[in-house]
Write a protein that holds these residues in place. Structure first.
Motif, PDB file in Angstrom:
ATOM      1  N   ARG A   1     -86.288 -35.891 -68.859  1.00  0.00           N
ATOM      2  CA  ARG A   1     -85.357 -36.138 -69.591  1.00  0.00           C
ATOM      3  C   ARG A   1     -84.149 -35.408 -69.888  1.00  0.00           C
ATOM      4  O   ARG A   1     -82.795 -35.903 -69.856  1.00  0.00           O
ATOM      5  N   LEU A   2     -84.000 -34.120 -69.622  1.00  0.00           N
ATOM      6  CA  LEU A   2     -82.790 -33.268 -69.821  1.00  0.00           C
ATOM      7  C   LEU A   2     -82.004 -33.457 -68.464  1.00  0.00           C
ATOM      8  O   LEU A   2     -80.603 -33.440 -68.649  1.00  0.00           O
ATOM      9  N   VAL A   3     -82.771 -33.597 -67.416  1.00  0.00           N
ATOM     10  CA  VAL A   3     -81.728 -33.667 -66.162  1.00  0.00           C
ATOM     11  C   VAL A   3     -81.134 -35.135 -66.147  1.00  0.00           C
ATOM     12  O   VAL A   3     -79.912 -35.194 -65.996  1.00  0.00           O
ATOM     13  N   MET A   4     -81.892 -36.185 -66.411  1.00  0.00           N
ATOM     14  CA  MET A   4     -81.234 -37.659 -66.404  1.00  0.00           C
ATOM     15  C   MET A   4     -80.180 -37.796 -67.357  1.00  0.00           C
ATOM     16  O   MET A   4     -79.165 -38.428 -67.112  1.00  0.00           O
ATOM     17  N   SER A   5     -80.458 -37.047 -68.712  1.00  0.00           N
ATOM     18  CA  SER A   5     -79.026 -37.137 -69.525  1.00  0.00           C
ATOM     19  C   SER A   5     -77.735 -36.640 -69.194  1.00  0.00           C
ATOM     20  O   SER A   5     -76.831 -36.785 -69.763  1.00  0.00           O
ATOM     21  N   HIS A   6     -77.981 -35.608 -68.110  1.00  0.00           N
ATOM     22  CA  HIS A   6     -76.835 -34.943 -67.751  1.00  0.00           C
ATOM     23  C   HIS A   6     -76.392 -35.123 -66.397  1.00  0.00           C
ATOM     24  O   HIS A   6     -75.298 -34.633 -65.769  1.00  0.00           O
ATOM     25  N   LEU A   7     -76.575 -36.307 -65.698  1.00  0.00           N
ATOM     26  CA  LEU A   7     -76.481 -36.516 -64.567  1.00  0.00           C
ATOM     27  C   LEU A   7     -74.855 -37.158 -64.397  1.00  0.00           C
ATOM     28  O   LEU A   7     -74.285 -36.894 -63.484  1.00  0.00           O
ATOM     29  N   ARG A   8     -74.584 -37.602 -65.612  1.00  0.00           N
ATOM     30  CA  ARG A   8     -73.062 -38.207 -65.683  1.00  0.00           C
ATOM     31  C   ARG A   8     -72.096 -36.812 -65.384  1.00  0.00           C
ATOM     32  O   ARG A   8     -71.032 -36.798 -64.953  1.00  0.00           O
ATOM     33  N   LEU A   9     -72.701 -35.745 -65.935  1.00  0.00           N
ATOM     34  CA  LEU A   9     -71.849 -34.601 -65.828  1.00  0.00           C
ATOM     35  C   LEU A   9     -71.626 -34.230 -64.410  1.00  0.00           C
ATOM     36  O   LEU A   9     -70.638 -33.693 -64.184  1.00  0.00           O
ATOM     37  N   VAL A  10     -72.556 -34.196 -63.666  1.00  0.00           N
ATOM     38  CA  VAL A  10     -72.815 -34.001 -61.994  1.00  0.00           C
ATOM     39  C   VAL A  10     -71.584 -34.935 -61.438  1.00  0.00           C
ATOM     40  O   VAL A  10     -70.758 -34.353 -60.589  1.00  0.00           O
ATOM     41  N   VAL A  11     -71.548 -36.087 -61.809  1.00  0.00           N
ATOM     42  CA  VAL A  11     -70.763 -37.064 -61.309  1.00  0.00           C
ATOM     43  C   VAL A  11     -69.142 -36.537 -61.459  1.00  0.00           C
ATOM     44  O   VAL A  11     -68.347 -36.708 -60.844  1.00  0.00           O
ATOM     45  N   SER A  12     -69.109 -36.417 -62.797  1.00  0.00           N
ATOM     46  CA  SER A  12     -67.660 -35.940 -63.241  1.00  0.00           C
ATOM     47  C   SER A  12     -67.185 -34.488 -62.456  1.00  0.00           C
ATOM     48  O   SER A  12     -65.910 -34.716 -62.236  1.00  0.00           O
ATOM     49  N   LEU A  13     -68.052 -33.656 -62.251  1.00  0.00           N
ATOM     50  CA  LEU A  13     -67.702 -32.377 -61.614  1.00  0.00           C
ATOM     51  C   LEU A  13     -67.419 -32.661 -60.150  1.00  0.00           C
ATOM     52  O   LEU A  13     -66.545 -32.125 -59.676  1.00  0.00           O
ATOM     53  N   SER A  14     -68.156 -33.606 -59.632  1.00  0.00           N
ATOM     54  CA  SER A  14     -68.297 -33.804 -58.267  1.00  0.00           C
ATOM     55  C   SER A  14     -66.608 -34.537 -57.700  1.00  0.00           C
ATOM     56  O   SER A  14     -66.254 -34.019 -56.627  1.00  0.00           O
ATOM     57  N   ARG A  15     -66.078 -35.112 -58.817  1.00  0.00           N
ATOM     58  CA  ARG A  15     -64.810 -35.723 -58.536  1.00  0.00           C
ATOM     59  C   ARG A  15     -63.492 -34.544 -58.339  1.00  0.00           C
ATOM     60  O   ARG A  15     -62.689 -34.675 -57.919  1.00  0.00           O
ATOM     61  N   GLN A  16     -63.856 -33.516 -58.882  1.00  0.00           N
ATOM     62  CA  GLN A  16     -62.975 -32.291 -58.700  1.00  0.00           C
ATOM     63  C   GLN A  16     -62.969 -31.923 -57.145  1.00  0.00           C
ATOM     64  O   GLN A  16     -62.039 -31.001 -56.884  1.00  0.00           O
ATOM     65  N   TYR A  17     -63.858 -32.033 -56.371  1.00  0.00           N
ATOM     66  CA  TYR A  17     -63.956 -31.428 -55.046  1.00  0.00           C
ATOM     67  C   TYR A  17     -63.762 -32.772 -53.985  1.00  0.00           C
ATOM     68  O   TYR A  17     -64.272 -32.464 -52.947  1.00  0.00           O
ATOM     69  N   LEU A  18     -63.278 -33.752 -54.474  1.00  0.00           N
ATOM     70  CA  LEU A  18     -63.188 -34.777 -53.279  1.00  0.00           C
ATOM     71  C   LEU A  18     -62.139 -34.467 -52.440  1.00  0.00           C
ATOM     72  O   LEU A  18     -62.083 -34.984 -51.280  1.00  0.00           O
ATOM     73  N   GLY A  19     -61.174 -33.724 -52.681  1.00  0.00           N
ATOM     74  CA  GLY A  19     -60.136 -33.162 -51.870  1.00  0.00           C
ATOM     75  C   GLY A  19     -60.321 -32.694 -50.573  1.00  0.00           C
ATOM     76  O   GLY A  19     -59.692 -32.189 -49.496  1.00  0.00           O
ATOM     77  N   TYR A  20     -61.796 -32.156 -50.457  1.00  0.00           N
ATOM     78  CA  TYR A  20     -62.145 -31.579 -49.043  1.00  0.00           C
ATOM     79  C   TYR A  20     -62.764 -32.432 -48.193  1.00  0.00           C
ATOM     80  O   TYR A  20     -63.153 -31.818 -47.278  1.00  0.00           O
ATOM     81  N   GLY A  21     -62.810 -33.754 -48.373  1.00  0.00           N
ATOM     82  CA  GLY A  21     -62.891 -34.618 -47.456  1.00  0.00           C
ATOM     83  C   GLY A  21     -64.595 -34.826 -47.363  1.00  0.00           C
ATOM     84  O   GLY A  21     -64.697 -35.392 -46.250  1.00  0.00           O
ATOM     85  N   LEU A  22     -65.505 -34.331 -48.159  1.00  0.00           N
ATOM     86  CA  LEU A  22     -66.825 -34.382 -48.044  1.00  0.00           C
ATOM     87  C   LEU A  22     -67.227 -35.650 -48.929  1.00  0.00           C
ATOM     88  O   LEU A  22     -66.659 -35.961 -49.797  1.00  0.00           O
ATOM     89  N   PRO A  23     -68.271 -36.379 -48.440  1.00  0.00           N
ATOM     90  CA  PRO A  23     -68.638 -37.651 -49.231  1.00  0.00           C
ATOM     91  C   PRO A  23     -69.094 -37.404 -50.722  1.00  0.00           C
ATOM     92  O   PRO A  23     -69.880 -36.191 -51.001  1.00  0.00           O
ATOM     93  N   GLN A  24     -68.584 -38.020 -51.518  1.00  0.00           N
ATOM     94  CA  GLN A  24     -69.175 -37.756 -53.179  1.00  0.00           C
ATOM     95  C   GLN A  24     -70.533 -37.902 -53.032  1.00  0.00           C
ATOM     96  O   GLN A  24     -71.067 -37.294 -54.059  1.00  0.00           O
ATOM     97  N   SER A  25     -71.116 -38.810 -52.425  1.00  0.00           N
ATOM     98  CA  SER A  25     -72.501 -38.686 -52.780  1.00  0.00           C
ATOM     99  C   SER A  25     -73.360 -37.483 -52.299  1.00  0.00           C
ATOM    100  O   SER A  25     -74.196 -37.025 -53.159  1.00  0.00           O
ATOM    101  N   ASP A  26     -72.934 -36.839 -51.329  1.00  0.00           N
ATOM    102  CA  ASP A  26     -73.500 -35.457 -50.801  1.00  0.00           C
ATOM    103  C   ASP A  26     -72.949 -34.297 -52.154  1.00  0.00           C
ATOM    104  O   ASP A  26     -74.012 -33.634 -52.279  1.00  0.00           O
ATOM    105  N   LEU A  27     -71.969 -34.425 -52.348  1.00  0.00           N
ATOM    106  CA  LEU A  27     -71.501 -33.568 -53.707  1.00  0.00           C
ATOM    107  C   LEU A  27     -72.372 -33.617 -54.726  1.00  0.00           C
ATOM    108  O   LEU A  27     -72.830 -32.716 -55.368  1.00  0.00           O
ATOM    109  N   ILE A  28     -72.577 -34.816 -55.150  1.00  0.00           N
ATOM    110  CA  ILE A  28     -73.549 -35.351 -56.318  1.00  0.00           C
ATOM    111  C   ILE A  28     -74.813 -34.824 -56.012  1.00  0.00           C
ATOM    112  O   ILE A  28     -75.479 -33.983 -56.961  1.00  0.00           O
ATOM    113  N   GLN A  29     -75.299 -34.760 -54.879  1.00  0.00           N
ATOM    114  CA  GLN A  29     -76.782 -34.624 -54.548  1.00  0.00           C
ATOM    115  C   GLN A  29     -76.868 -33.024 -54.683  1.00  0.00           C
ATOM    116  O   GLN A  29     -77.810 -32.677 -55.377  1.00  0.00           O
ATOM    117  N   GLU A  30     -76.000 -32.221 -54.129  1.00  0.00           N
ATOM    118  CA  GLU A  30     -75.887 -30.791 -54.184  1.00  0.00           C
ATOM    119  C   GLU A  30     -75.743 -30.426 -55.777  1.00  0.00           C
ATOM    120  O   GLU A  30     -76.348 -29.335 -56.282  1.00  0.00           O
TER     121      GLU A  30
END
Length: 309
Positions: free
Chosen positions: A60-89
């Motif tokens: 429950r704690l993890v799932m309710s904060h998955l949107r936070l990971v998505v939001s933070l991953s957008r800050q690193y899209l400029g490195y040319g790496l897939p967003q899905s990989d950034l989200i998984q990490e």
């Protein structure tokens, strides 16, 4: 199970609706529909995880904060790496944060987890980011796909017969720019990019065992980091008044040995006396001088302990 029953379960348990991250749009849409936990719910789940190792509470704690990971991953899209990989990490970092989270510290999980999420994403970028994207604009893409072959043609047609030149002349730059309808400076910029190799962000060990200088060395300035400031201040104090105070606890012979061995710098830059030179002066063995030196250093460290603490 009927469709009505399934719909009812889906409404009560939105955590069951998260699809695999392979479909990124569907994944992001799903995690954004997961309701946030109230502070009371977060505290209750976190305590159950900490005290009872309750796996469902961790979920429950993890799932309710998955949107936070998505939001933070957008800050690193400029490195040319897939967003899905950034989200998984980032999700790995989130799970680490949930495992270590203490609800009684007075901090919300969202604030605590940001550090762990970013740390995992940073580590992933350091492992995988090796080259700046070469072509980003339409003109750059045109140059990227055509410049190399055009350079070979220009070299074969060179009047001076020099086919080994690695750079274009001013006339050749102008010719390429006109043929591709781009600016001459864009030709020069792309030629520079294509002629350069990949640059490692982290230092690499060379054949002689020495580390090469790398961009990571100057990307961050930690000179004003609080711990570094305190360390520098402590070092300055110990190397100044601290050394003089420590020398005062030694007898004259021990003090001279330490000064000659560690603090003496002669005008000819040869340094102080050797163990054998001091042994000859005091009429003892070099081993005895070494023993006196070791004992003196222990006394000095003990005298410096109040300062170092």
């Amino acid at each position: 199970m009927t469709s009505t029953t399934a719909s009812a379960i889906a409404v009560r348990d939105p955590w069951a609706l998260v699809p695999p991250i392979g479909n990124l749009d569907a994944y992001i849409s799903a995690v954004n529909r997961i309701p946030l936990l109230t502070q009371e719910e977060e505290t209750r789940y976190a305590r159950k995880l900490r005290d009872e190792a309750d796996v469902e509470s961790a979920g429950r704690l993890v799932m309710s904060h998955l949107r936070l990971v998505v939001s933070l991953s957008r800050q690193y899209l400029g490195y040319g790496l897939p967003q899905s990989d950034l989200i998984q990490e980032g999700n790995v970092g989130l799970m680490k944060a949930v495992k270590r989270f203490d609800p009684d510290q007075g901090v919300r999980l969202v604030s605590y987890a940001m550090h762990w999420i970013k740390a995992e994403i940073h580590e992933y970028i350091l492992r995988n980011w090796r080259m700046v994207k070469v072509a980003t604009t339409k003109a750059q893409r045109k140059l990227f796909f055509n410049l190399r072959s055009m350079k070979q043609g220009l070299k074969s047609d060179a009047a001076d017969g020099d086919t080994h030149r690695s750079t274009l002349t001013s006339a050749e730059v102008a010719s390429v720019a006109e043929a591709l309808n781009v600016k001459p400076e864009e030709v020069l910029e792309m030629e520079t990019r294509l002629s350069g190799g990949d640059v490692a962000l982290e230092p690499q060990n060379s054949d002689d065992g020495e580390e090469s200088y790398a961009p990571i060395a100057y990307l961050a300035d930690d000179s004003q980091e609080p711990t570094r400031v305190l360390e520098n201040r402590r070092r300055d104090e110990l190397s100044g008044d601290g050394i003089g105070r420590a020398l005062e606890v030694l007898d004259p012979r021990s003090r001279r040995i330490v000064e000659e061995r560690w603090l003496k710098v002669n005008d000819d830059t040869t340094g102080g006396m050797t163990l054998h030179e001091l042994a000859a002066e005091y009429g003892v063995s070099a081993e005895r001088i070494r023993q006196i030196e070791v004992a003196a250093m222990k006394k000095m460290r003990k005298a410096l302990e109040p300062v170092a603490g």
